[in-house]
Design a protein around this motif. Structure first.
Motif, PDB file in Angstrom:
ATOM      1  N   ILE A 132       0.867  -1.173   0.000  1.00 47.83           N
ATOM      2  CA  ILE A 132       0.000   0.000   0.000  1.00 47.83           C
ATOM      3  C   ILE A 132       0.907   1.227   0.000  1.00 47.83           C
ATOM      4  O   ILE A 132       1.943   1.238   0.684  1.00 47.83           O
ATOM      5  CB  ILE A 132      -0.962  -0.014   1.212  1.00 47.83           C
ATOM      6  N   SER A 133       0.540   2.245  -0.781  1.00 42.33           N
ATOM      7  CA  SER A 133       1.425   3.407  -0.946  1.00 42.33           C
ATOM      8  C   SER A 133       1.587   4.206   0.339  1.00 42.33           C
ATOM      9  O   SER A 133       2.589   4.893   0.518  1.00 42.33           O
ATOM     10  CB  SER A 133       0.894   4.306  -2.068  1.00 42.33           C
ATOM     11  N   ASP A 134       0.628   4.132   1.255  1.00 44.68           N
ATOM     12  CA  ASP A 134       0.720   4.831   2.536  1.00 44.68           C
ATOM     13  C   ASP A 134       0.915   3.794   3.640  1.00 44.68           C
ATOM     14  O   ASP A 134      -0.017   3.058   3.978  1.00 44.68           O
ATOM     15  CB  ASP A 134      -0.540   5.653   2.787  1.00 44.68           C
ATOM     16  N   PRO A 135       2.113   3.720   4.236  1.00 41.16           N
ATOM     17  CA  PRO A 135       2.352   2.701   5.278  1.00 41.16           C
ATOM     18  C   PRO A 135       1.470   2.860   6.509  1.00 41.16           C
ATOM     19  O   PRO A 135       1.344   1.924   7.292  1.00 41.16           O
ATOM     20  CB  PRO A 135       3.834   2.902   5.640  1.00 41.16           C
ATOM     21  N   LEU A 136       0.863   4.062   6.676  1.00 39.73           N
ATOM     22  CA  LEU A 136       0.000   4.271   7.830  1.00 39.73           C
ATOM     23  C   LEU A 136      -1.444   3.863   7.562  1.00 39.73           C
ATOM     24  O   LEU A 136      -2.292   3.952   8.453  1.00 39.73           O
ATOM     25  CB  LEU A 136       0.057   5.737   8.267  1.00 39.73           C
ATOM     26  N   ALA A 137      -1.724   3.441   6.340  1.00 38.29           N
ATOM     27  CA  ALA A 137      -3.077   2.996   6.014  1.00 38.29           C
ATOM     28  C   ALA A 137      -3.345   1.641   6.658  1.00 38.29           C
ATOM     29  O   ALA A 137      -2.429   0.876   6.961  1.00 38.29           O
ATOM     30  CB  ALA A 137      -3.263   2.908   4.502  1.00 38.29           C
ATOM     31  N   SER A 138      -4.618   1.349   6.894  1.00 36.40           N
ATOM     32  CA  SER A 138      -5.010   0.031   7.382  1.00 36.40           C
ATOM     33  C   SER A 138      -5.542  -0.785   6.210  1.00 36.40           C
ATOM     34  O   SER A 138      -6.193  -0.253   5.317  1.00 36.40           O
ATOM     35  CB  SER A 138      -6.069   0.151   8.475  1.00 36.40           C
ATOM     36  N   VAL A 139      -5.226  -2.073   6.227  1.00 31.99           N
ATOM     37  CA  VAL A 139      -5.645  -2.985   5.160  1.00 31.99           C
ATOM     38  C   VAL A 139      -6.512  -4.071   5.784  1.00 31.99           C
ATOM     39  O   VAL A 139      -6.072  -4.756   6.709  1.00 31.99           O
ATOM     40  CB  VAL A 139      -4.439  -3.595   4.436  1.00 31.99           C
ATOM     41  N   ILE A 140      -7.724  -4.208   5.291  1.00 33.13           N
ATOM     42  CA  ILE A 140      -8.676  -5.190   5.808  1.00 33.13           C
ATOM     43  C   ILE A 140      -8.959  -6.203   4.709  1.00 33.13           C
ATOM     44  O   ILE A 140      -9.353  -5.834   3.594  1.00 33.13           O
ATOM     45  CB  ILE A 140      -9.991  -4.526   6.267  1.00 33.13           C
ATOM     46  N   ILE A 141      -8.769  -7.481   5.023  1.00 31.03           N
ATOM     47  CA  ILE A 141      -8.994  -8.563   4.071  1.00 31.03           C
ATOM     48  C   ILE A 141     -10.074  -9.471   4.624  1.00 31.03           C
ATOM     49  O   ILE A 141      -9.859 -10.136   5.647  1.00 31.03           O
ATOM     50  CB  ILE A 141      -7.702  -9.363   3.816  1.00 31.03           C
ATOM     51  N   GLN A 142     -11.224  -9.452   3.989  1.00 28.84           N
ATOM     52  CA  GLN A 142     -12.330 -10.326   4.409  1.00 28.84           C
ATOM     53  C   GLN A 142     -12.604 -10.181   5.906  1.00 28.84           C
ATOM     54  O   GLN A 142     -12.868 -11.137   6.615  1.00 28.84           O
ATOM     55  CB  GLN A 142     -11.996 -11.782   4.071  1.00 28.84           C
ATOM     56  N   GLY A 143     -12.544  -8.925   6.404  1.00 31.85           N
ATOM     57  CA  GLY A 143     -12.805  -8.670   7.816  1.00 31.85           C
ATOM     58  C   GLY A 143     -11.611  -8.882   8.724  1.00 31.85           C
ATOM     59  O   GLY A 143     -11.691  -8.611   9.924  1.00 31.85           O
ATOM     60  N   HIS A 144     -10.485  -9.344   8.183  1.00 29.20           N
ATOM     61  CA  HIS A 144      -9.278  -9.571   8.972  1.00 29.20           C
ATOM     62  C   HIS A 144      -8.279  -8.459   8.682  1.00 29.20           C
ATOM     63  O   HIS A 144      -7.989  -8.164   7.512  1.00 29.20           O
ATOM     64  CB  HIS A 144      -8.640 -10.918   8.639  1.00 29.20           C
ATOM     65  N   GLN A 145      -7.743  -7.845   9.718  1.00 29.43           N
ATOM     66  CA  GLN A 145      -6.780  -6.769   9.531  1.00 29.43           C
ATOM     67  C   GLN A 145      -5.398  -7.336   9.264  1.00 29.43           C
ATOM     68  O   GLN A 145      -4.887  -8.184   9.986  1.00 29.43           O
ATOM     69  CB  GLN A 145      -6.729  -5.855  10.757  1.00 29.43           C
ATOM     70  N   ALA A 146      -4.781  -6.863   8.166  1.00 22.65           N
ATOM     71  CA  ALA A 146      -3.452  -7.330   7.791  1.00 22.65           C
ATOM     72  C   ALA A 146      -2.384  -6.538   8.533  1.00 22.65           C
ATOM     73  O   ALA A 146      -2.619  -5.418   8.993  1.00 22.65           O
ATOM     74  CB  ALA A 146      -3.259  -7.200   6.281  1.00 22.65           C
ATOM     75  N   THR A 147      -1.212  -7.117   8.635  1.00 24.87           N
ATOM     76  CA  THR A 147      -0.058  -6.441   9.219  1.00 24.87           C
ATOM     77  C   THR A 147       0.648  -5.630   8.140  1.00 24.87           C
ATOM     78  O   THR A 147       1.002  -6.169   7.089  1.00 24.87           O
ATOM     79  CB  THR A 147       0.916  -7.471   9.817  1.00 24.87           C
ATOM     80  N   VAL A 148       0.835  -4.325   8.383  1.00 23.60           N
ATOM     81  CA  VAL A 148       1.489  -3.432   7.423  1.00 23.60           C
ATOM     82  C   VAL A 148       2.797  -2.953   8.042  1.00 23.60           C
ATOM     83  O   VAL A 148       2.816  -2.425   9.157  1.00 23.60           O
ATOM     84  CB  VAL A 148       0.589  -2.221   7.077  1.00 23.60           C
ATOM     85  N   ASP A 149       3.927  -3.144   7.312  1.00 21.97           N
ATOM     86  CA  ASP A 149       5.207  -2.721   7.866  1.00 21.97           C
ATOM     87  C   ASP A 149       5.533  -1.287   7.449  1.00 21.97           C
ATOM     88  O   ASP A 149       4.743  -0.609   6.788  1.00 21.97           O
ATOM     89  CB  ASP A 149       6.323  -3.692   7.468  1.00 21.97           C
ATOM     90  N   ALA A 150       6.707  -0.809   7.835  1.00 23.25           N
ATOM     91  CA  ALA A 150       7.084   0.589   7.614  1.00 23.25           C
ATOM     92  C   ALA A 150       7.241   0.914   6.133  1.00 23.25           C
ATOM     93  O   ALA A 150       7.205   2.084   5.744  1.00 23.25           O
ATOM     94  CB  ALA A 150       8.381   0.895   8.362  1.00 23.25           C
ATOM     95  N   GLN A 151       7.422  -0.089   5.294  1.00 22.20           N
ATOM     96  CA  GLN A 151       7.542   0.135   3.851  1.00 22.20           C
ATOM     97  C   GLN A 151       6.220  -0.020   3.119  1.00 22.20           C
ATOM     98  O   GLN A 151       6.161   0.073   1.898  1.00 22.20           O
ATOM     99  CB  GLN A 151       8.568  -0.848   3.247  1.00 22.20           C
ATOM    100  N   GLY A 152       5.157  -0.294   3.870  1.00 25.72           N
ATOM    101  CA  GLY A 152       3.849  -0.460   3.249  1.00 25.72           C
ATOM    102  C   GLY A 152       3.559  -1.869   2.780  1.00 25.72           C
ATOM    103  O   GLY A 152       2.514  -2.123   2.184  1.00 25.72           O
TER     104      GLY A 152
END
Length: 566
Positions: A132-152
């Motif tokens: 994801i282009s913004d590392p501070l964004a949250s990513v939700i997959i089928q209701g499960h929150q993914a882990t996003v690192d400092a590089q997105g």
């Protein structure tokens, strides 16, 4: 101001205006707040002034109020940090405020690396991976929150049933959102099974041995050395065999829709149906055991006397021949063991030799009978296995799952998912497992002196870390609360708590101010967060650990403090 002698040190005049019957002038915004992140250079701001007769300027531009004090105004903003200066006035009052916002017009870009479109998977666990282009964004997959690192970069493993699936991936940074979907198929899963007990190379005193395990498909047919096992609705199976003494190589098969998988299990039986197994309680007598020495009718007619010998006479035990008699096919013996109150508790392999002689003392027949004499406590306690946590069908909000239980025999062998577990002096045990998201069957097996107890605990794991929003200005302190919930069994053992913080921005301090029970399953942790600097979009990682009186970890509860989210 006066000194200690009452002399005037300093005099100052303060003008105080009291407005009687006049409401305090206020300006409120519907869609604008401090530290807001905005994704456009032209932003339509909306709000209300509580006095329609007031004048309103935003960034030195006059704004028209409706008869109810409502207003709408287009802000022209530049990329980066912007100050919005708001001034409202009446004849009696003046209000000034400055709002800081940041503008980022870059597009939020979501890239998926896996799974690829229409991909087929031969296993139920699917890895979602992308950026994801913004590392501070949250990513939700089928209701499960993914882990996003400092590089997105983000990832998440999720289990799916067999068949075709369409999954939506949503990403948002608070002001922009993007959604993608991917379709894939989980192919029919290969038939498989696990053996939970006994372990490879296990030894048994008795020939009665129970095999426990788990098969991947509940409608599969499972056999152990040809004997059909009982399979329940979640695939757990069990079958009991009666084995002869010696080593055995058991063949375990699972069959489904023409597919076959098999495994082999080696174990040893020290006693069996070919050996006479005699249980004897301290201070008691055994059952009467009957043994027949086979003879022809001619041999039987010659028998005049008998004798016997024992290879071992355990302390405190007594052997007695009760009756010797003729049968149609030989000579029968009825015998019995007795034990004193202080007989030594143990397992004794004994050879009993029965000899039949004629009138000249010549031996007609001599038979060796293998005995297994087991002297037991006069007040024996059956092996008991209790699972304290988690409760069946629990939903665990962490990929680190702690299994807690208790056995009433501290010398018992306990295994959790086939892993040996240490038992404390009070019989309690704890085992921490790292599990992926999805459905799991936890198998706990206890063994002690030939006794077996097993339990299966079905649970669901959702490792998405909960988040707490914290809005705080520079130089301020705000209270933060977190509710930690788990089973009543776990909560009843909590004696200590520990909070660990990481990824702390400079100038931020967090103090634990208290903890209190909300109910029998929930503890509320209270904190005070102070920052000396202006912070935007920070994520502080917090792990709350509940401990028992011996300082053993009962539960790790992760949470993220989102400070002034963008």
């Amino acid at each position: 101001m006066l000194d200690a002698s009452g002399n005037t040190v300093h005099t100052h005049f303060l003008n105080i205006f009291l407005y009687v019957g006049i409401a305090r002038l206020q300006v409120s915004f519907d869609n604008l707040r401090q530290e807001q992140k905005i994704g456009t250079n032209e932003f339509q701001v909306r709000g209300k002034v509580n006095d329609p007769e007031a004048t309103l300027d935003i960034n030195e531009q006059s704004v028209v109020l409706t008869e109810h004090g409502d207003f709408s105004h287009t802000l022209l903003l530049s990329e980066g940090i912007n100050q919005i200066v708001v001034r409202a006035s009446t004849a009696e009052q003046h209000v000034n405020k400055t709002i800081i916002v940041s503008v980022d017009t870059d597009e939020l870009i979501l890239n998926m690396q896996s799974p690829t479109e229409q991909e087929g998977y031969s296993q139920s666990e699917v890895l979602f991976k992308g950026s994801i282009s913004d590392p501070l964004a949250s990513v939700i997959i089928q209701g499960h929150q993914a882990t996003v690192d400092a590089q997105g970069e983000f990832y998440k493993r999720i289990k799916f049933a067999e068949g075709k699936h369409q999954v939506f991936i949503d990403a948002t940074n608070g002001y922009k959102s993007v959604r993608k979907s991917v379709s894939f198929e989980v192919l029919p899963q290969p038939l498989s099974f696990e053996i939970f007990s006994p372990v490879e190379g296990a030894e048994f005193d008795k020939g009665e041995v129970t095999i426990n395990g788990q098969v991947s498909h509940a409608d599969a047919k499972v056999t152990v050395d040809g004997k059909l096992a009982d399979v329940d609705s979640i695939g757990a199976f069990s079958v009991t065999l009666n084995l002869d003494s010696g080593e055995h190589r058991l063949q375990i098969k699972a069959e489904r829709n023409g597919k076959l998988v098999e495994k082999y299990l080696m174990l040893k039986v020290r006693a069996s149906s070919q050996s006479e197994y005699i249980e004897l309680i301290q201070g008691g007598v055994s059952e009467i055991i009957t043994y027949e020495v086979p003879l022809t009718s001619e041999q039987r007619a010659l028998v005049r006397r008998y004798s016997y010998s024992l290879s071992l006479r355990p302390y405190g035990t007594n052997f007695q021949i009760l009756r010797v008699y003729g049968t149609r096919s030989g000579i029968g013996f009825d015998y019995q063991y007795s034990a004193s109150q202080n007989a030594a508790i143990d397992r004794y392999p004994i050879e009993l030799t029965l000899t039949l002689k004629d009138s000249s003392n010549a031996t007609i027949s001599s038979e060796i009978v293998d005995l297994i004499l087991v002297v037991q406590d006069d007040n024996p306690e059956q092996l008991d296995l209790e699972i304290i946590s988690p409760e069946p069908n629990s939903i665990i909000n962490s990929n680190s799952v702690t299994i807690m239980g208790r056995v009433n025999q501290v010398d018992a062998l306990v295994r959790v998912n086939n892993e040996n577990t240490d038992i404390q002096n009070d019989g309690t045990f704890t085992k921490r497992l790292e599990l992926s998201d999805g459905q799991h069957q936890i198998m706990i097996v206890a063994e002690f002196e030939g006794q077996h107890q097993s339990k299966i605990i079905p649970i669901s794991v959702n490792g998405s870390t909960p988040r707490v929003i914290v809005n705080v200005a520079a130089g301020q302190s705000v209270p933060v609360t977190v509710n930690v919930s788990t089973s009543q069994n776990v909560m009843s053992q909590v004696r200590n708590l520990f909070s660990q913080f990481s990824n702390m921005p400079a100038g931020v301090k967090i103090d634990t101010t208290g903890a209190s029970f909300v109910d029998s399953e929930t503890i509320r942790m209270s904190y005070n967060l102070t920052t000396q600097n202006q912070i935007s979009g920070a994520e502080i990682n917090v792990v709350i650990t509940l401990k028992d009186g011996a300082d053993n970890a009962l539960l790790d509860y992760p949470v993220i403090f989102e400070v002034n989210p963008r």
